[in-house]
Design a protein around this motif. Sequence first.
Motif, PDB file in Angstrom:
ATOM      1  N   ALA A 123      55.122  26.707  67.445  1.00 22.88           N
ATOM      2  CA  ALA A 123      54.948  25.361  66.892  1.00 22.88           C
ATOM      3  C   ALA A 123      55.388  25.430  65.427  1.00 22.88           C
ATOM      4  O   ALA A 123      55.239  26.465  64.779  1.00 22.88           O
ATOM      5  N   ASP A 124      55.930  24.318  64.921  1.00 25.37           N
ATOM      6  CA  ASP A 124      56.345  24.274  63.514  1.00 25.37           C
ATOM      7  C   ASP A 124      55.179  23.866  62.622  1.00 25.37           C
ATOM      8  O   ASP A 124      55.065  24.326  61.492  1.00 25.37           O
ATOM      9  N   LEU A 125      54.349  22.971  63.148  1.00 24.95           N
ATOM     10  CA  LEU A 125      53.210  22.445  62.388  1.00 24.95           C
ATOM     11  C   LEU A 125      51.976  22.458  63.273  1.00 24.95           C
ATOM     12  O   LEU A 125      52.078  22.481  64.499  1.00 24.95           O
ATOM     13  N   GLY A 126      50.800  22.389  62.630  1.00 27.53           N
ATOM     14  CA  GLY A 126      49.571  22.278  63.409  1.00 27.53           C
ATOM     15  C   GLY A 126      48.486  21.656  62.558  1.00 27.53           C
ATOM     16  O   GLY A 126      48.572  21.654  61.323  1.00 27.53           O
ATOM     17  N   ILE A 127      47.481  21.116  63.230  1.00 27.62           N
ATOM     18  CA  ILE A 127      46.305  20.614  62.510  1.00 27.62           C
ATOM     19  C   ILE A 127      45.096  21.420  62.965  1.00 27.62           C
ATOM     20  O   ILE A 127      44.806  21.498  64.161  1.00 27.62           O
ATOM     21  N   VAL A 128      44.410  22.034  61.993  1.00 31.99           N
ATOM     22  CA  VAL A 128      43.185  22.806  62.264  1.00 31.99           C
ATOM     23  C   VAL A 128      42.216  22.629  61.104  1.00 31.99           C
ATOM     24  O   VAL A 128      42.597  22.175  60.030  1.00 31.99           O
ATOM     25  N   SER A 144      43.157  13.397  64.547  1.00 36.10           N
ATOM     26  CA  SER A 144      44.547  13.860  64.458  1.00 36.10           C
ATOM     27  C   SER A 144      45.465  12.818  65.093  1.00 36.10           C
ATOM     28  O   SER A 144      46.480  12.420  64.515  1.00 36.10           O
ATOM     29  N   TYR A 145      45.078  12.356  66.277  1.00 35.26           N
ATOM     30  CA  TYR A 145      45.877  11.346  66.969  1.00 35.26           C
ATOM     31  C   TYR A 145      45.967  10.056  66.148  1.00 35.26           C
ATOM     32  O   TYR A 145      47.049   9.481  65.985  1.00 35.26           O
ATOM     33  N   GLN A 146      44.822   9.639  65.605  1.00 42.65           N
ATOM     34  CA  GLN A 146      44.797   8.394  64.820  1.00 42.65           C
ATOM     35  C   GLN A 146      45.666   8.503  63.568  1.00 42.65           C
ATOM     36  O   GLN A 146      46.258   7.512  63.134  1.00 42.65           O
ATOM     37  N   LEU A 147      45.745   9.710  62.997  1.00 41.38           N
ATOM     38  CA  LEU A 147      46.596   9.904  61.816  1.00 41.38           C
ATOM     39  C   LEU A 147      48.060   9.633  62.164  1.00 41.38           C
ATOM     40  O   LEU A 147      48.763   8.903  61.451  1.00 41.38           O
ATOM     41  N   PHE A 148      48.518  10.200  63.280  1.00 39.23           N
ATOM     42  CA  PHE A 148      49.923   9.976  63.666  1.00 39.23           C
ATOM     43  C   PHE A 148      50.150   8.517  64.048  1.00 39.23           C
ATOM     44  O   PHE A 148      51.184   7.931  63.746  1.00 39.23           O
ATOM     45  N   LYS A 149      49.167   7.924  64.679  1.00 39.66           N
ATOM     46  CA  LYS A 149      49.270   6.509  65.056  1.00 39.66           C
ATOM     47  C   LYS A 149      49.420   5.648  63.798  1.00 39.66           C
ATOM     48  O   LYS A 149      50.273   4.767  63.735  1.00 39.66           O
ATOM     49  N   ALA A 150      48.595   5.957  62.785  1.00 34.64           N
ATOM     50  CA  ALA A 150      48.665   5.196  61.527  1.00 34.64           C
ATOM     51  C   ALA A 150      50.013   5.404  60.835  1.00 34.64           C
ATOM     52  O   ALA A 150      50.473   4.543  60.091  1.00 34.64           O
ATOM     53  N   CYS A 151      50.644   6.556  61.099  1.00 37.04           N
ATOM     54  CA  CYS A 151      51.980   6.838  60.544  1.00 37.04           C
ATOM     55  C   CYS A 151      53.077   6.183  61.380  1.00 37.04           C
ATOM     56  O   CYS A 151      54.266   6.382  61.106  1.00 37.04           O
ATOM     57  N   GLY A 152      52.693   5.471  62.421  1.00 39.81           N
ATOM     58  CA  GLY A 152      53.673   4.786  63.271  1.00 39.81           C
ATOM     59  C   GLY A 152      54.351   5.704  64.266  1.00 39.81           C
ATOM     60  O   GLY A 152      55.412   5.377  64.800  1.00 39.81           O
ATOM     61  N   ILE A 153      53.742   6.871  64.544  1.00 34.99           N
ATOM     62  CA  ILE A 153      54.353   7.826  65.481  1.00 34.99           C
ATOM     63  C   ILE A 153      53.618   7.762  66.812  1.00 34.99           C
ATOM     64  O   ILE A 153      52.426   8.045  66.895  1.00 34.99           O
TER      65      ILE A 153
END
Length: 213
Positions: free
Chosen positions: A65-70, A19-28
């Motif tokens: 929360a507005d969004l979540g990853i599960v 999950s963290y790597q996904l946001f990192k790859a998105c530049g966040i």
Amino acid sequence: MASSIRIALQKSGRLSEDSYQLFKACGIRFDYGTGKLKSVSSNFPAEFLFLRDDDIPGYVEDGVADLGIVGENVAVETGRQVTTVHKLGFSKCRLSIAIPRGDAYNGIGDLQGKNIATSYPNLLGNYLAGEGVQAHIHEISGSVEIAPSIGLAEAVCDIVSSGSTLMSNGLKEVETIFRSEAVMIAHASLSAEKQALLDQLLFRINAVQAAKN
Ligand code: PRT
Ligand code: ZN
């Protein structure tokens, strides 16, 4: 005040790193793995909450929360009213029924009247009902695979990935009842500002996924 979106991620477990790597790859960018329960991104209007995965659908349903990853397994099992907005392609696994390796198996009808231990009573109950099988579902929260060897149940229904846990507990997989991967879920009615942020986020996620393929 400018709008910001709140995203719930698993604090520590199988979904966390991807999950963290996904946001990192998105530049966040945001702080992760520091033990804090909350982190604000330094370059995107988002705030991250770190929670147990089982609690995430409820937080998203309530709008905390507005969004979540599960995992889809958790999203469906909890029965919360949330919208699945994107499949993320990681943490793939299946929910399967397994029985002791030496037991004969001729089909789902063999489970009639049996005791089945699981942490997924809703997914299992729906599946058995659809098959017209009546069994006793024993809900346990962990170490499901040992249930047959201690005499608690004749079968289990649990998450399988490589299959090695089943094998090392003397079990064989006989039915796959659900296939799962990590998904992004969203609150059912986001404000226009938050929907715009989600659209930006999905645009970046699609670009990251396209670059991988
Ligand atoms: O603490 P928290 O409640 O947040 O985490 P958790 O312990 O409930 O969940 P976690 O981190 O174990 O799993 C999070 C999600 O990852 C699950 O909901 C699934 O969607 C997904 N996932 C992918 C898995 C597995 N693979 C997996 N192998 N979840 C669990 N397992 C377990 C399974 O329960 C079994 O004990 O691993 C064992 C089987 O693995 P194999 O490879 O031996 O078959
Ligand atoms: Zn959990």
